[in-house]
Design a protein around this motif. Structure first.
Motif, PDB file in Angstrom:
ATOM      1  N   TYR A 290      -8.023  41.561  31.740  1.00 38.07           N
ATOM      2  CA  TYR A 290      -8.754  40.338  31.933  1.00 38.07           C
ATOM      3  C   TYR A 290      -8.805  39.554  30.448  1.00 38.07           C
ATOM      4  N   ASN A 291      -9.109  40.161  29.207  1.00 35.69           N
ATOM      5  CA  ASN A 291      -9.062  39.394  28.132  1.00 35.69           C
ATOM      6  C   ASN A 291      -7.909  38.591  27.769  1.00 35.69           C
TER       7      ASN A 291
ATOM      8  N   SER B  10      -8.247  35.755  30.030  1.00 35.75           N
ATOM      9  CA  SER B  10      -8.921  34.681  29.528  1.00 35.75           C
ATOM     10  C   SER B  10      -8.625  33.820  28.254  1.00 35.75           C
ATOM     11  N   SER B  11      -7.727  34.733  27.418  1.00 32.67           N
ATOM     12  CA  SER B  11      -7.130  33.877  26.315  1.00 32.67           C
ATOM     13  C   SER B  11      -6.187  32.922  26.707  1.00 32.67           C
TER      14      SER B  11
ATOM     15  N   SER C   6      -7.957  29.950  27.919  1.00 30.84           N
ATOM     16  CA  SER C   6      -8.526  29.143  26.750  1.00 30.84           C
ATOM     17  C   SER C   6      -7.309  28.279  25.960  1.00 30.84           C
TER      18      SER C   6
ATOM     19  N   ILE D 229      -8.252  30.812  37.623  1.00 24.84           N
ATOM     20  CA  ILE D 229      -8.295  32.305  37.324  1.00 24.84           C
ATOM     21  C   ILE D 229      -8.870  32.807  38.438  1.00 24.84           C
TER      22      ILE D 229
ATOM     23  N   SER E 155      -9.579  37.304  39.206  1.00 29.01           N
ATOM     24  CA  SER E 155      -9.599  38.341  38.477  1.00 29.01           C
ATOM     25  C   SER E 155     -10.183  39.756  39.185  1.00 29.01           C
TER      26      SER E 155
ATOM     27  N   HIS F 194     -17.821  41.981  35.175  1.00 33.21           N
ATOM     28  CA  HIS F 194     -17.852  40.496  34.859  1.00 33.21           C
ATOM     29  C   HIS F 194     -19.171  40.137  35.271  1.00 33.21           C
TER      30      HIS F 194
ATOM     31  N   GLY G  95     -19.427  32.395  31.104  1.00 32.94           N
ATOM     32  CA  GLY G  95     -17.983  32.472  30.432  1.00 32.94           C
ATOM     33  C   GLY G  95     -18.098  31.919  29.048  1.00 32.94           C
TER      34      GLY G  95
ATOM     35  N   LEU H  47     -13.987  29.057  32.272  1.00 40.00           N
ATOM     36  CA  LEU H  47     -14.602  30.148  32.466  1.00 40.00           C
ATOM     37  C   LEU H  47     -16.125  30.241  32.543  1.00 40.00           C
TER      38      LEU H  47
ATOM     39  N   SER I  17      -5.285  40.204  36.792  1.00 38.46           N
ATOM     40  CA  SER I  17      -5.837  38.764  36.707  1.00 38.46           C
ATOM     41  C   SER I  17      -4.634  37.848  36.754  1.00 38.46           C
TER      42      SER I  17
END
Length: 202
Positions: free
Chosen positions: A11-12, A15-16, A19, A33, A35, A42, A65, A70, A136
């Protein structure tokens, strides 16, 4: 417009990727997204968070988020996948397509939303299965001229190679996503992630 899609085991990383896409100038409204949230990771620190799990389709309350897209993560349940956190146009399209539908609708809505946006049905099934196994999915609608750069952003953040992952799933006897199967439990997801993690990241 072209739809760029990336599956992530972590997930990280996803998320990146969100972004990074936002930082590259893609509006949050054109990014999505979805996930897996089987371990409640979460929302474990959220209090009073409502979910759409009861209906099997609806997006629930905001779960927080870092910023941009997010901040709008909500909870939904997908038959065969279980609980997920989701935000963006893909999630809204999938849910909207099945508002009030019986079990099975949300999964059909996810695959349908992907195929309607230009993702092949074969890939849509792979992505749904990837989410089922703990992954994700990040999708972005971008101008054709920016498609190569957007794809490079996703690839640079540990995305899953769809050809290699499909081959790995096929070796295990998998052919397509089946929403009648039980969702993966957290321990199964952990094993699945370890299976594909590079030795350097163990």
């Amino acid at each position: 417009m072209k739809t760029i899609t990336g599956l992530f085991d972590d997930y990280n990383d996803a998320s990146s990727a969100v972004s990074a896409l936002e930082a590259a100038g893609i509006p949050s409204t054109d990014i999505s997204i979805v996930s897996n949230n089987a371990d409640d990771g979460h929302v474990s620190n959220q209090s009073g968070t409502a979910t759409g799990a009861e209906s099997g389709a609806g997006l629930g309350a905001v779960v927080g988020g870092a910023g941009g897209l997010l901040t709008g993560l909500g909870i939904m349940a997908i038959p065969g996948v279980g609980p997920v956190v989701a935000a963006g146009w893909l999630a809204a399209t999938a849910v909207g397509a099945v508002a009030g539908a019986v079990a099975g609708g949300a999964a059909g809505g996810l695959i349908g939303a992907l195929t309607d946006s230009g993702v092949s049905e074969e890939d849509a099934h792979l992505y749904a299965e990837g989410i089922r196994r703990g992954g994700s999915l990040v999708t972005a609608r971008v101008d054709d001229a920016f498609a190569t750069e957007a794809e490079a952003i996703l690839k640079g953040l540990n995305w899953v190679d769809p050809v290699e992952r499909r081959a790995a799933y096929n070796e295990q006897g998998w052919t397509e996503f089946d929403d009648t199967l039980d969702p993966y439990a957290p321990d199964q997801i952990d094993q699945e992630r370890k299976r594909y993690r590079s030795p350097a990241n163990l």
